[in-house]
Write a protein that holds these residues in place. Structure first.
Motif, PDB file in Angstrom:
ATOM      1  N   GLY A  12     -25.714 121.711 -15.302  1.00  0.00           N
ATOM      2  CA  GLY A  12     -26.170 122.129 -16.631  1.00  0.00           C
ATOM      3  C   GLY A  12     -27.659 122.392 -16.624  1.00  0.00           C
ATOM      4  N   LEU A  34     -27.221 123.245 -11.160  1.00  0.00           N
ATOM      5  CA  LEU A  34     -26.174 124.264 -11.259  1.00  0.00           C
ATOM      6  C   LEU A  34     -25.962 124.635 -12.717  1.00  0.00           C
ATOM      7  CD1 LEU A  34     -23.613 122.509  -8.871  1.00  0.00           C
ATOM      8  CD2 LEU A  34     -25.251 124.318  -8.279  1.00  0.00           C
ATOM      9  N   GLY A  37     -24.293 129.940 -16.880  1.00  0.00           N
ATOM     10  CA  GLY A  37     -24.728 131.315 -17.078  1.00  0.00           C
ATOM     11  C   GLY A  37     -24.644 131.744 -18.522  1.00  0.00           C
ATOM     12  N   ALA A  40     -22.188 130.882 -21.535  1.00  0.00           N
ATOM     13  CA  ALA A  40     -22.041 129.492 -21.979  1.00  0.00           C
ATOM     14  C   ALA A  40     -22.589 129.298 -23.388  1.00  0.00           C
ATOM     15  CB  ALA A  40     -22.790 128.562 -21.020  1.00  0.00           C
ATOM     16  N   HIS A  41     -22.110 128.252 -24.063  1.00  0.00           N
ATOM     17  CA  HIS A  41     -22.752 127.817 -25.300  1.00  0.00           C
ATOM     18  C   HIS A  41     -24.023 127.081 -24.888  1.00  0.00           C
ATOM     19  CE1 HIS A  41     -19.475 128.946 -27.855  1.00  0.00           C
ATOM     20  NE2 HIS A  41     -18.626 128.367 -27.034  1.00  0.00           N
ATOM     21  N   GLY A  46     -31.091 127.957 -28.872  1.00  0.00           N
ATOM     22  CA  GLY A  46     -30.907 128.295 -30.284  1.00  0.00           C
ATOM     23  C   GLY A  46     -31.363 127.212 -31.229  1.00  0.00           C
ATOM     24  N   ALA A 212     -24.107 119.027 -18.865  1.00  0.00           N
ATOM     25  CA  ALA A 212     -23.583 120.367 -19.157  1.00  0.00           C
ATOM     26  C   ALA A 212     -23.317 120.571 -20.633  1.00  0.00           C
ATOM     27  CB  ALA A 212     -22.328 120.619 -18.335  1.00  0.00           C
ATOM     28  N   LEU A 219     -15.871 117.955 -17.865  1.00  0.00           N
ATOM     29  CA  LEU A 219     -16.334 117.558 -16.529  1.00  0.00           C
ATOM     30  C   LEU A 219     -16.303 116.045 -16.306  1.00  0.00           C
ATOM     31  CD1 LEU A 219     -19.478 119.840 -16.026  1.00  0.00           C
ATOM     32  CD2 LEU A 219     -17.308 119.972 -14.768  1.00  0.00           C
ATOM     33  N   ARG A 308     -24.679 122.481 -31.772  1.00  0.00           N
ATOM     34  CA  ARG A 308     -25.194 121.188 -31.295  1.00  0.00           C
ATOM     35  C   ARG A 308     -24.142 120.506 -30.422  1.00  0.00           C
ATOM     36  NH1 ARG A 308     -26.326 121.181 -36.532  1.00  0.00           N
ATOM     37  NH2 ARG A 308     -28.509 121.373 -37.107  1.00  0.00           N
ATOM     38  N   VAL A 309     -24.625 119.591 -29.586  1.00  0.00           N
ATOM     39  CA  VAL A 309     -23.747 118.792 -28.724  1.00  0.00           C
ATOM     40  C   VAL A 309     -23.673 117.420 -29.376  1.00  0.00           C
ATOM     41  CG1 VAL A 309     -23.410 117.921 -26.393  1.00  0.00           C
ATOM     42  CG2 VAL A 309     -24.619 120.103 -26.742  1.00  0.00           C
ATOM     43  N   SER A 334     -30.663 116.074 -29.508  1.00  0.00           N
ATOM     44  CA  SER A 334     -32.117 116.211 -29.709  1.00  0.00           C
ATOM     45  C   SER A 334     -32.807 116.443 -28.370  1.00  0.00           C
ATOM     46  CB  SER A 334     -32.680 114.953 -30.377  1.00  0.00           C
ATOM     47  OG  SER A 334     -32.172 114.829 -31.667  1.00  0.00           O
TER      48      SER A 334
HETATM   49  C1  LIG Z   1     -29.263 124.770 -34.672  1.00  0.00           C
HETATM   50  C2  LIG Z   1     -29.800 123.700 -33.767  1.00  0.00           C
HETATM   51  C3  LIG Z   1     -31.020 123.108 -34.055  1.00  0.00           C
HETATM   52  C4  LIG Z   1     -31.525 122.105 -33.243  1.00  0.00           C
HETATM   53  N1  LIG Z   1     -32.753 121.606 -33.511  1.00  0.00           N
HETATM   54  C5  LIG Z   1     -33.296 120.695 -32.680  1.00  0.00           C
HETATM   55  C6  LIG Z   1     -34.609 120.200 -32.914  1.00  0.00           C
HETATM   56  O1  LIG Z   1     -35.295 120.613 -33.845  1.00  0.00           O
HETATM   57  N2  LIG Z   1     -35.098 119.254 -32.061  1.00  0.00           N
HETATM   58  C7  LIG Z   1     -34.361 118.772 -31.014  1.00  0.00           C
HETATM   59  O2  LIG Z   1     -34.840 117.889 -30.313  1.00  0.00           O
HETATM   60  N3  LIG Z   1     -33.130 119.237 -30.752  1.00  0.00           N
HETATM   61  C8  LIG Z   1     -32.581 120.185 -31.553  1.00  0.00           C
HETATM   62  N4  LIG Z   1     -31.340 120.687 -31.298  1.00  0.00           N
HETATM   63  C9  LIG Z   1     -30.572 120.129 -30.190  1.00  0.00           C
HETATM   64  C10 LIG Z   1     -30.952 120.646 -28.836  1.00  0.00           C
HETATM   65  O3  LIG Z   1     -30.991 122.043 -28.833  1.00  0.00           O
HETATM   66  C11 LIG Z   1     -29.913 120.110 -27.855  1.00  0.00           C
HETATM   67  O4  LIG Z   1     -29.920 118.705 -27.856  1.00  0.00           O
HETATM   68  C12 LIG Z   1     -30.164 120.540 -26.457  1.00  0.00           C
HETATM   69  O5  LIG Z   1     -30.381 121.901 -26.373  1.00  0.00           O
HETATM   70  C13 LIG Z   1     -28.973 120.168 -25.616  1.00  0.00           C
HETATM   71  O6  LIG Z   1     -29.240 120.596 -24.340  1.00  0.00           O
HETATM   72  P1  LIG Z   1     -28.172 120.522 -23.230  1.00  0.00           P
HETATM   73  O7  LIG Z   1     -28.871 120.876 -21.984  1.00  0.00           O
HETATM   74  O8  LIG Z   1     -27.432 119.222 -23.305  1.00  0.00           O
HETATM   75  O9  LIG Z   1     -27.076 121.601 -23.656  1.00  0.00           O
HETATM   76  P2  LIG Z   1     -27.080 123.186 -23.550  1.00  0.00           P
HETATM   77  O10 LIG Z   1     -28.328 123.803 -23.951  1.00  0.00           O
HETATM   78  O11 LIG Z   1     -25.843 123.630 -24.266  1.00  0.00           O
HETATM   79  O12 LIG Z   1     -26.942 123.446 -22.016  1.00  0.00           O
HETATM   80  C14 LIG Z   1     -25.799 123.107 -21.308  1.00  0.00           C
HETATM   81  C15 LIG Z   1     -25.786 123.951 -20.077  1.00  0.00           C
HETATM   82  O13 LIG Z   1     -24.692 123.526 -19.276  1.00  0.00           O
HETATM   83  C16 LIG Z   1     -24.133 124.644 -18.655  1.00  0.00           C
HETATM   84  N5  LIG Z   1     -22.745 124.338 -18.333  1.00  0.00           N
HETATM   85  C17 LIG Z   1     -21.729 124.023 -19.171  1.00  0.00           C
HETATM   86  N6  LIG Z   1     -20.595 123.804 -18.472  1.00  0.00           N
HETATM   87  C18 LIG Z   1     -20.913 123.962 -17.176  1.00  0.00           C
HETATM   88  C19 LIG Z   1     -20.173 123.870 -15.959  1.00  0.00           C
HETATM   89  N7  LIG Z   1     -18.876 123.546 -15.936  1.00  0.00           N
HETATM   90  N8  LIG Z   1     -20.810 124.132 -14.786  1.00  0.00           N
HETATM   91  C20 LIG Z   1     -22.138 124.465 -14.778  1.00  0.00           C
HETATM   92  N9  LIG Z   1     -22.875 124.547 -15.897  1.00  0.00           N
HETATM   93  C21 LIG Z   1     -22.269 124.297 -17.074  1.00  0.00           C
HETATM   94  C22 LIG Z   1     -24.307 125.792 -19.629  1.00  0.00           C
HETATM   95  O14 LIG Z   1     -24.458 126.991 -18.927  1.00  0.00           O
HETATM   96  C23 LIG Z   1     -25.590 125.431 -20.370  1.00  0.00           C
HETATM   97  O15 LIG Z   1     -26.704 126.141 -19.854  1.00  0.00           O
HETATM   98  C24 LIG Z   1     -30.790 121.683 -32.104  1.00  0.00           C
HETATM   99  C25 LIG Z   1     -29.582 122.290 -31.799  1.00  0.00           C
HETATM  100  C26 LIG Z   1     -29.089 123.294 -32.608  1.00  0.00           C
HETATM  101  C27 LIG Z   1     -27.797 123.938 -32.256  1.00  0.00           C
END
Ligand SMILES: Cc1cc2nc3c(=O)[nH]c(=O)nc-3n(C[C@H](O)[C@H](O)[C@H](O)COP(=O)(O)OP(=O)(O)OC[C@H]3O[C@@H](n4cnc5c(N)ncnc54)[C@H](O)[C@@H]3O)c2cc1C
Length: 373
Positions: A12, A34, A37, A40-41, A46, A212, A219, A308-309, A334
């Motif tokens: 991720g 890894l 791409g 993905a969400h 965003g 991820a 996963l 959001r996750v 966050s």
């Molecule tokens: C509208 C909105 C507003 C927000 N505002 C804030 C804020 O003000 N402040 C704050 O701290 N947080 C905020 N957040 C939350 C923050 O954006 C998330 O906590 C953070 O982006 C999560 O990151 P992540 O890496 O876990 O997930 P993601 O950004 O979703 O990344 C996950 C990655 O995993 C990859 N992936 C998925 N499955 C696989 C797989 N099987 N193999 C390989 N790769 C995989 C995807 O390609 C993706 O790039 C907000 C979220 C949203 C939606």
């Protein structure tokens, strides 16, 4: 074909995975990152960009402490990333306010903040409830509908896209291997021995961190873990640029380094639907214009939704497998705020081989889910 060997695999490449991967590399751990791409969400592309503390950890003071620790780690992280990549993360931590548009909202907020302070115990929780006349001096242009706000000194904001780019740049510059278009489609686990399959090849390492985002739900069971996360949609509007007018962010309104005003963000339970909804956008704009009437004169130039996750109780999930030591999960809603903690506190724990007992309350064991595959 033999898998490519590393000392750690991070799955991720969003904010959570990139921060942990950089932290591992900084610990001298040879790490591969890894990522799935563009299909993905990706919450990391965003989000709203707050480095936000004040409402985190209601009923869960360990989350308040973790969040505060991360906000405290942010200035050093931002300075380090700027020095290593030349990118300005536009970090400002002047404190922040949560605006209340009715007496009922104000009273409700005051009770919540008082409880947060009580739960914080010796750790403390500096806050004030501020009435509209004083607030008008702090936030010029405040509308008559605002009756007051809660304030804490801990809050701030930054550019989330600059953060993501800087984490990636610093990671690869430090020798980390970033592999895009590498969806993990299969994996095998044994203690300190993990293998994953992707279209870009197979990889093996004695440590694996599942970061991820929403992909962790599928996963985690492969590695003796559980990540019961669900999507929660948020919508954001962005106005044209204005002169510097907002000296501090509110929970739903902030002025970016470029001058645009970001308005958001909704909390919608609509599954994996990333469409936009005019009624929700209208409500976001309505509350923003009630808060600061001059916002109604600005053109909205962009709008989007993202997912959001979210864990069932809204708190992060940090876990390690009992059955397969060396396997970890990290999920949160966050990821901007917690970047400091992920890079500087969580990653060193993974490098050392196990999570600190202080993170035990974040284990997915708090949910009634099977933990070992
Ligand atoms: C509208 C909105 C507003 C927000 N505002 C804030 C804020 O003000 N402040 C704050 O701290 N947080 C905020 N957040 C939350 C923050 O954006 C998330 O906590 C953070 O982006 C999560 O990151 P992540 O890496 O876990 O997930 P993601 O950004 O979703 O990344 C996950 C990655 O995993 C990859 N992936 C998925 N499955 C696989 C797989 N099987 N193999 C390989 N790769 C995989 C995807 O390609 C993706 O790039 C907000 C979220 C949203 C939606």
């Amino acid at each position: 074909m033999q898998p490519r060997p590393f000392e750690a695999i991070v799955v991720g490449g969003g904010l959570v995975g990139a921060a942990i991967a950089l932290g591992l590399t900084d610990q001298g751990v040879a790490t591969v990152l890894l990522d799935e791409g563009d299909i993905a969400h990706r919450a990391s592309r965003g989000n709203f960009g707050l480095v936000w503390v004040q409402s985190k950890g209601f009923g869960a003071p360990w989350y308040q402490r973790w969040t505060r620790g991360s906000a405290e780690a942010w200035p050093a992280l931002a300075a380090d990333l700027a020095a290593r990549t030349g990118l300005d993360l536009a970090l400002h931590q002047p404190g922040g306010v949560h605006l209340c548009l009715s007496e009922a909202e104000f009273e409700d907020r005051a009770a919540k903040m008082a409880r947060m302070q009580a739960e914080a115990g010796n750790h403390g929780f500096d806050h004030r409830m501020i009435r509209a006349p004083e607030l008008r001096d702090m936030l010029p242009g405040l509308g008559p509908a605002v009756v007051g706000a809660s304030w804490t000194p801990y809050d701030g904001h930054a550019s989330p896209l600059a953060l993501l780019q800087a984490l990636h740049r610093a990671f690869t510059a430090a020798g980390g291997a970033y592999i895009p278009d590498a969806t993990v489609t299969a994996g095998s686990a044994a203690p300190h021995d993990f293998r994953v399959e992707t279209a870009a090849g197979a990889f093996a390492a004695p440590r694996i961190v599942l970061a991820a985002g929403l992909g962790n739900a599928d996963l985690a069971p492969l590695f003796g873990l559980a990540a019961p996360v669900r999507p929660q949609r948020g919508q954001i509007l962005v106005t044209e640029r204005a002169r510097p007018v907002l000296p501090m962010p509110t929970t739903t309104i902030r002025q970016t380094g470029e001058g645009t005003i970001m308005l958001g963000d909704s909390m919608e339970e609509v599954g994996f639907d990333t469409s936009q909804s005019p009624p929700v956008m209208a409500e976001i704009a309505r509350r923003a214009a009630l808060s600061f009437p001059w916002i109604a004169d600005l053109q909205v130039i962009r709008a989007w939704s993202a997912l959001r996750v979210m864990a069932p109780d809204g708190l992060p999930i940090y876990d390690q497998s009992d059955r397969f030591p060396g396997a970890f999960t990290a999920n949160c809603h966050s990821g901007v705020t917690l970047a400091g903690a992920h890079a500087r506190i969580f990653a060193p724990m993974v490098a050392a081989g196990s999570l600190d007992p202080s993170l035990a309350p974040f284990s997915a064991k708090r949910f009634d889910v099977p933990h070992a595959a």
